[in-house]
Design a protein around this motif. Structure first.
Motif, PDB file in Angstrom:
ATOM      1  N   ASN A 251      -1.739  65.643 -72.330  1.00  0.00           N
ATOM      2  CA  ASN A 251      -0.678  66.208 -73.153  1.00  0.00           C
ATOM      3  C   ASN A 251       0.535  66.466 -72.265  1.00  0.00           C
ATOM      4  N   LEU A 252       1.666  65.908 -72.660  1.00  0.00           N
ATOM      5  CA  LEU A 252       2.895  66.013 -71.865  1.00  0.00           C
ATOM      6  C   LEU A 252       4.030  66.465 -72.776  1.00  0.00           C
ATOM      7  N   THR A 253       4.687  67.534 -72.362  1.00  0.00           N
ATOM      8  CA  THR A 253       5.795  68.031 -73.177  1.00  0.00           C
ATOM      9  C   THR A 253       7.046  67.168 -72.977  1.00  0.00           C
ATOM     10  N   GLU A 254       7.853  67.162 -74.004  1.00  0.00           N
ATOM     11  CA  GLU A 254       9.109  66.426 -73.887  1.00  0.00           C
ATOM     12  C   GLU A 254      10.011  67.093 -72.841  1.00  0.00           C
ATOM     13  N   ASN A 255      10.987  66.317 -72.404  1.00  0.00           N
ATOM     14  CA  ASN A 255      11.956  66.791 -71.426  1.00  0.00           C
ATOM     15  C   ASN A 255      11.302  67.164 -70.089  1.00  0.00           C
ATOM     16  N   ALA A 256      10.149  66.581 -69.827  1.00  0.00           N
ATOM     17  CA  ALA A 256       9.531  66.814 -68.524  1.00  0.00           C
ATOM     18  C   ALA A 256      10.439  66.255 -67.448  1.00  0.00           C
ATOM     19  N   PRO A 257      10.670  66.961 -66.376  1.00  0.00           N
ATOM     20  CA  PRO A 257      11.612  66.505 -65.347  1.00  0.00           C
ATOM     21  C   PRO A 257      11.134  65.227 -64.684  1.00  0.00           C
ATOM     22  N   PHE A 314       9.040  58.375 -78.619  1.00  0.00           N
ATOM     23  CA  PHE A 314       7.647  57.941 -78.400  1.00  0.00           C
ATOM     24  C   PHE A 314       6.764  59.175 -78.310  1.00  0.00           C
ATOM     25  N   ARG A 315       5.650  59.183 -79.048  1.00  0.00           N
ATOM     26  CA  ARG A 315       4.740  60.323 -79.032  1.00  0.00           C
ATOM     27  C   ARG A 315       3.441  60.014 -78.282  1.00  0.00           C
ATOM     28  N   ILE A 316       3.086  58.708 -78.165  1.00  0.00           N
ATOM     29  CA  ILE A 316       1.831  58.310 -77.514  1.00  0.00           C
ATOM     30  C   ILE A 316       2.111  57.140 -76.581  1.00  0.00           C
ATOM     31  N   TYR A 317       1.562  57.242 -75.349  1.00  0.00           N
ATOM     32  CA  TYR A 317       1.636  56.155 -74.372  1.00  0.00           C
ATOM     33  C   TYR A 317       0.211  55.791 -73.963  1.00  0.00           C
ATOM     34  N   ASP A 318      -0.157  54.474 -74.074  1.00  0.00           N
ATOM     35  CA  ASP A 318      -1.482  53.981 -73.667  1.00  0.00           C
ATOM     36  C   ASP A 318      -1.316  53.087 -72.451  1.00  0.00           C
ATOM     37  N   ILE A 339      -1.403  59.295 -73.037  1.00  0.00           N
ATOM     38  CA  ILE A 339      -0.492  60.413 -72.838  1.00  0.00           C
ATOM     39  C   ILE A 339       0.096  60.802 -74.177  1.00  0.00           C
ATOM     40  N   LEU A 340      -0.119  62.070 -74.605  1.00  0.00           N
ATOM     41  CA  LEU A 340       0.386  62.595 -75.868  1.00  0.00           C
ATOM     42  C   LEU A 340       1.575  63.496 -75.573  1.00  0.00           C
ATOM     43  N   VAL A 341       2.726  63.166 -76.156  1.00  0.00           N
ATOM     44  CA  VAL A 341       3.951  63.935 -75.952  1.00  0.00           C
ATOM     45  C   VAL A 341       4.003  65.028 -77.015  1.00  0.00           C
ATOM     46  N   THR A 342       4.196  66.267 -76.578  1.00  0.00           N
ATOM     47  CA  THR A 342       4.263  67.407 -77.498  1.00  0.00           C
ATOM     48  C   THR A 342       5.646  68.026 -77.460  1.00  0.00           C
ATOM     49  N   ASP A 343       5.941  68.747 -78.565  1.00  0.00           N
ATOM     50  CA  ASP A 343       7.221  69.418 -78.657  1.00  0.00           C
ATOM     51  C   ASP A 343       7.283  70.525 -77.603  1.00  0.00           C
ATOM     52  N   MET A 344       8.419  70.739 -76.966  1.00  0.00           N
ATOM     53  CA  MET A 344       8.555  71.662 -75.846  1.00  0.00           C
ATOM     54  C   MET A 344       8.962  73.049 -76.321  1.00  0.00           C
TER      55      MET A 344
END
Length: 812
Positions: A251-257, A314-318, A339-344
Motif C-alpha cells: 500500500n503506497l500513498t499518493e504524493n510519496a516523495p 493509477f491506483r494499482i501497479y503490477d 502496489i496499491l495507491v491510497t488516498d493521502m
C-alpha cells in the motif's frame, strides 16, 4: 728444539700402550650377555657380575675393577663391595637405539693385577612406554559436495617410537554418517589409514565435519594418540535463489516523495561465494509505465519511487521481479509485486493547552484537574477523527469534558521523593491511513511536604570501645536519611536520657546534633563498666516534626592494664617469703604454691608461672599453670642449706604484665625422738619430789581445761558459722592455709578468678566447690584434696592471709 725433546716421550708412550693392549687382549674372556627391560629404576641390580665372571668379591677394590662409559654417559656400574652390576641412570631404548630391531649396550669391565678385560653385552628389551602420536594434531581436508561416495583420501599416519608389538597396530574413527576409514599396511610393517566417503555431502546441510582419528598400539596395556580431522565441504551451484514470499502486496500513498522506499525485496541462495550473489531485474511481463514509475536496484532489491504518483491516474501497479545468481550455470527465482495507491492523509491533527497549573503539592487529591486541552483536525472522514492519549505509566488520566475538550486529572497519589517532576506528553492521532499525529509536552513540578520519617540504616548499633579511651574520642557516626527537601530534610540528633546508677547518659556520651557523630565524655574502665545501652533520636525540622530512634549498644573492650596480684604465699614483709623444710623431704613433695589474680578479662587474666631465678634447677620444678613448686629429687649433702626461688606470674595480655615473689628456703635436720625415749628415767634417781608432783598435777589440770575450752569453742563455731553471715561482704578476699605437704585455699573473687583457679586446682587433682555469697555477685571457692582421710598439719607451717580490695576489711 722442544719438538725433538717431546718426540722420544711420545714414542715411549705409544710403545707402553701397545704392550698394555696386547697384554689385555691375552686375558679377554668370552662375552657375558644380560637382558634387561628399559626404564629400570636407578639402583636396580642387573646381575652379580663378579659371580658370573668367577672373580673374588674381596679383591675387587684392590684390583681396581671398573666399567667403561658409553657416549660420555654411565648407565651401569659395579658395586665393588658385592660385585653386583646395577643401574646408575634410567635407560631409554628409543634414545639409545632409535629404530633398530635389537638394542645392545656393549661394555668392557677391566681389572688389574693381573690386567684382565671382560666383554659384557646388555640387551635392552623394549617396553610400551610411548604412546602413538601424529606429526600434526589437526588435518584439514577440502571435499566438494559433488564428490561421489566411495572416494578415498589419504591421512597422516601416527608414529610410535616403541618397537614390535608395542608400535601402532590399529586406527579408529569417531562416529560419522559420511566417513569411514580403511587401515593399510606399509612395506616396513607400519600402519596407516585412508578416509573413505561413504555418503555424499551437502554443504547446505553441514558445511564442516569434525572427526577424531585415534591410533592404538599393541602394548599391554595399550596406549593411544588422537588427531583432529576437519573436513570443509566445498560449494557447487545446486540451489536457485528464493524470495521470502511469492507475492507481495504494498500500500503506497499518493504524493510519496521521489526516491522513497516502497519495498526491499530479499532473495536468498543457500550456496556460497559467487553462487550466492544475486542480481534483481524486471521480467518481460512488467509494463513500461511501471518501470518508468518505480526503480529497482539490481544489487539490493530495493524498489523506490521514481516519479510522482497520482491516485487519480493509477491506483494499482503490477510487476514481476527475477532474482538470478552469479554461478557458472546460473539459476533464478521470481516473485510478483502489487502496489496499491491510497488516498493521502495530508493534514496533521492539532493540540492546544487551554489551562495548566504547576507546581502543585505532592499530597494533591486524586481526581484533581491540573490541565484542560483541546484537539482539532482539518481533514474529513476517518482522516479527521482523532484519538488523544498519554503514557500508561503516568499517574494521570484524560477525561473528555465536551466535544474536542479534555481534562487532565490526577489518577494516583503522588510522591515527590520518588518522582520530583513529571514530563507529561499528550499525543493526538487521527484515524487516517497512515495516521498522522501531534504531541505537546507539559512539565508538572511537585512541592515537598514533611511526609517522611528519618531512617537510620540500621535499627541496632553495636559499637566496641577500648577502655582507657581519651575523653572526647569519636566512637561512631550515626547518620539518618530523610528524603524530604529543605527544612523537612534538616535533621537534629540527640541522646534520649536514661539514668544509670544516678548518672545520666548525657554525662557519659555526647552526640553532634548536626552530623550524628557520637563522642565519649569520659574514660571508661572495663573492670567497672562493661557496656551501655541507650537510644539516639533523629528529628527533622518540618512542621510537624517527624522523628525516629535507634538503639546503641556500647561494649567496653578490655585492655591489659592490671598487673597480676600475688596473694599466696603470704608475704608479711616486702616480697620475700621465708620457709623451712626438712632436709629429708621426698621427691615430688609440694614445697609451696604461688597464686596470683588478675582483674582483667578472662583472656588477659590467664596467668602462667615461671622461675625467674632458681638456685638449683635440678632440685625444684614449677607448674606453669597452677604455680605448684615441688621437689624434683631428694636433698643431698652437697646441696646448700639455703635455696632462693624467684617466681614470676605473667598474664596473657599483649603486652604481658607480671609480678614476682621471692621464696627463701632453709633446710633443717629432723631429730624426732620416740615417746619412750623422752619419758625414759633411770630408776636409781628420785626425780619427783612432793613440790614437783603438785606442779605436774596443776599443769595437767590447766592443760585439760584449756583443751576442753578449745574443743567447745570449735564446736560452737562450726554450728554458728554460715557462708552468708560469717564473712563480711568484700570485693576480693583470699584465705590460704599451707604446710610442707599440702596447700588448701579458700577465696572470694569474681568469675574470672574462679575460672582460672578452677583450671589450676583441677589440674592438681583437687575437688573445687563454688558456693554463693548472698550479699554480692561473688563466689566462695574451696579447693580440697581428693581424699577421704584427715590431713595433719604442723603448727609451724600454718599461716593465714586475708587481702581486701575494699576500704573496710576484717581478719579471721
Amino acid at each position: 728444539m722442544d719438538s725433538f725433546v717431546r718426540a722420544p716421550n711420545q714414542i715411549l708412550r705409544y710403545v707402553w700402550m701397545c704392550l698394555i693392549l696386547s697384554e689385555s687382549l691375552k686375558h679377554v674372556s668370552t662375552v657375558t650377555h644380560y637382558s634387561i627391560p628399559e626404564e629400570m629404576e636407578e639402583g636396580s641390580v642387573v646381575a652379580n657380575l663378579a659371580a658370573d665372571l668367577g672373580l673374588d668379591v674381596q679383591t675387587l677394590n684392590r684390583r681396581k675393577m671398573r666399567l667403561d662409559t658409553i657416549a660420555s654417559k654411565k648407565y651401569l656400574d659395579i658395586n665393588k663391595e658385592t660385585g653386583e652390576l646395577y643401574v646408575v641412570q634410567k635407560i631409554d631404548r628409543e634414545h639409545i637405539c632409535n629404530s633398530k630391531l635389537t638394542c645392545f649396550l656393549k661394555l668392557d669391565a677391566t681389572i688389574e693385577n693381573p690386567v684382565r678385560m671382560f666383554n659384557i653385552e646388555i640387551e635392552i628389551i623394549d617396553i610400551n612406554d610411548n604412546a602413538p602420536h601424529f606429526r600434526r594434531d589437526t588435518m584439514h581436508l577440502d571435499i566438494s559436495e559433488s564428490t561421489s561416495a566411495g572416494e578415498r583420501f589419504s591421512l597422516n599416519n601416527a608414529f610410535d617410537p616403541d618397537f614390535g608389538s608395542n608400535s601402532v597396530k590399529s586406527y579408529y574413527l569417531s562416529d560419522s554418517g559420511h566417513f569411514s576409514i580403511e587401515i593399510q599396511t606399509g612395506r616396513d610393517g607400519s600402519k596407516f589409514a585412508d578416509l573413505i566417503l561413504t555418503k555424499a555431502l551437502d554443504r547446505e546441510e553441514q558445511a564442516v565435519h569434525n572427526l577424531i582419528l585415534t591410533a592404538v598400539d599393541g602394548g599391554v596395556p595399550a596406549r593411544s594418540g588422537t588427531a583432529s580431522i576437519i573436513v570443509r565441504v566445498l560449494d557447487t551451484n545446486d540451489n536457485a535463489p528464493q524470495f521470502d514470499k511469492d507475492n507481495y502486496t504494498i500500500n503506497l500513498t499518493e504524493n510519496a516523495p521521489t526516491g522513497s522506499l516502497v519495498v526491499k525485496l530479499n532473495a536468498t541462495d543457500k550456496d556460497e561465494g559467487s553462487n550466492s550473489d544475486i542480481l534483481y531485474s524486471y521480467s518481460l511481463y512488467t509494463s513500461e509505465k511501471t518501470q518508468q514509475t518505480f526503480s529497482l536496484n539490481p544489487d539490493s532489491g530495493e524498489i523506490r519511487v521514481k516519479e510522482m504518483i497520482n491516485y487519480e491516474d493509477f491506483r494499482i501497479y503490477d510487476m514481476e521481479i527475477i532474482a538470478t545468481d552469479k554461478g557458472s550455470n546460473s539459476l533464478s527465482g521470481k516473485c510478483k509485486v502489487k502496489i496499491l495507491v491510497t488516498d493521502m492523509n495530508d493534514n496533521h491533527p492539532e493540540i492546544s493547552i487551554k489551562s495548566f497549573t504547576s507546581p502543585v503539592k505532592e499530597d494533591i487529591a486524586v481526581n484533581t484537574v491540573i490541565a484542560v486541552v483541546s484537539v482539532s483536525d482539518k481533514d474529513s472522514g476517518e482522516n479527521g477523527q482523532v484519538d488523544i492519549h498519554i503514557s500508561d505509566d503516568l499517574p494521570f488520566a484524560l477525561k473528555e469534558s465536551s466535544d474536542n475538550y479534555y481534562e487532565l486529572l490526577v489518577s494516583e497519589p503522588l510522591d515527590r521523593e520518588k518522582v520530583p517532576e513529571y514530563d507529561i506528553t499528550i499525543t493526538v492521532t487521527d484515524r487516517g491511513n497512515p495516521p498522522l499525529s501531534d504531541n505537546e509536552t507539559i512539565t508538572l513540578e511537585l512541592l515537598d511536604i514533611n511526609d517522611n520519617v528519618p531512617q537510620f540504616p540500621q535499627t541496632f548499633y553495636t559499637i566496641p570501645v577500648m577502655e582507657n579511651n581519651a575523653p572526647g574520642a569519636l566512637l561512631s557516626s550515626l547518620t539518618a536519611i530523610d528524603p524530604d527537601l529543605h527544612e523537612n530534610q534538616y535533621l537534629v540528633y540527640f541522646i534520649i536520657e536514661k539514668e544509670i546508677v544516678n548518672t545520666s547518659m548525657s554525662m557519659l556520651f555526647s552526640i553532634n546534633p548536626e552530623n550524628g557523630n557520637l563522642y565519649a565524655l569520659k574514660t571508661f574502665d572495663y573492670e567497672i563498666e562493661k557496656e551501655f545501652l541507650f537510644h539516639i533520636e533523629a528529628r527533622d525540622s518540618g512542621v510537624p516534626p517527624l522523628s525516629s530512634n535507634v538503639t546503641v549498644h556500647i561494649i567496653i573492650m578490655d585492655q591489659n592494664d592490671n598487673t597480676p596480684l600475688i596473694v599466696s604465699p603470704w608475704r608479711a614483709h616486702g616480697s620475700v617469703v621465708e620457709e623451712k623444710i626438712p632436709r629429708s623431704t621426698d621427691k615430688g613433695t609440694l614445697i609451696a604454691k604461688v597464686i596470683a589474680i588478675d582483674s582483667d578479662s578472662v583472656h588477659n587474666s590467664r596467668i602462667t608461672y615461671q622461675f625467674l631465678h632458681n638456685t638449683d634447677a635440678t632440685l625444684f620444678s614449677l607448674d606453669q599453670y597452677n604455680g605448684e613448686i615441688r621437689t624434683m629429687r631428694m636433698f643431698s649433702y652437697r646441696d646448700s642449706r639455703h635455696q632462693q626461688l624467684v617466681v614470676i606470674a605473667k598474664d596473657n595480655g599483649e603486652p604481658a604484665l607480671s609480678a614476682t615473689v621471692t621464696i627463701k628456703l632453709s633446710t633443717v635436720e629432723t631429730a624426732l625422738k620416740t615417746y619412750a625415749d623422752m619419758t625414759e628415767v633411770p630408776l636409781g634417781y628420785d626425780i619427783f619430789s612432793d613440790l614437783n608432783l603438785y606442779l605436774v598435777i596443776g599443769l595437767g589440770s590447766v592443760s585439760f581445761l584449756l583443751l576442753i575450752t578449745i574443743l567447745v569453742t570449735i564446736v560452737l563455731k562450726c554450728q554458728k558459722t554460715k557462708p552468708s553471715k560469717a564473712a563480711p561482704p568484700c570485693r576480693n578476699s583470699v584465705i590460704s592455709e599451707r604446710n610442707s605437704t599440702i596447700a588448701d585455699s579458700t577465696l572470694v573473687s569474681n568469675d574470672a578468678y574462679w575460672y582460672s583457679l578452677f583450671l589450676a586446682e583441677t589440674r592438681k587433682g583437687k575437688l573445687v566447690v563454688r558456693q554463693p555469697v548472698p550479699k554480692g555477685a561473688r563466689y566462695v571457692v574451696s579447693s580440697l584434696p581428693r581424699s577421704t582421710g584427715l590431713t595433719e598439719t604442723s603448727d609451724s607451717a600454718a599461716s593465714t592471709l586475708q587481702a581486701s580490695t575494699t576500704t573496710s576489711s576484717s581478719s579471721t
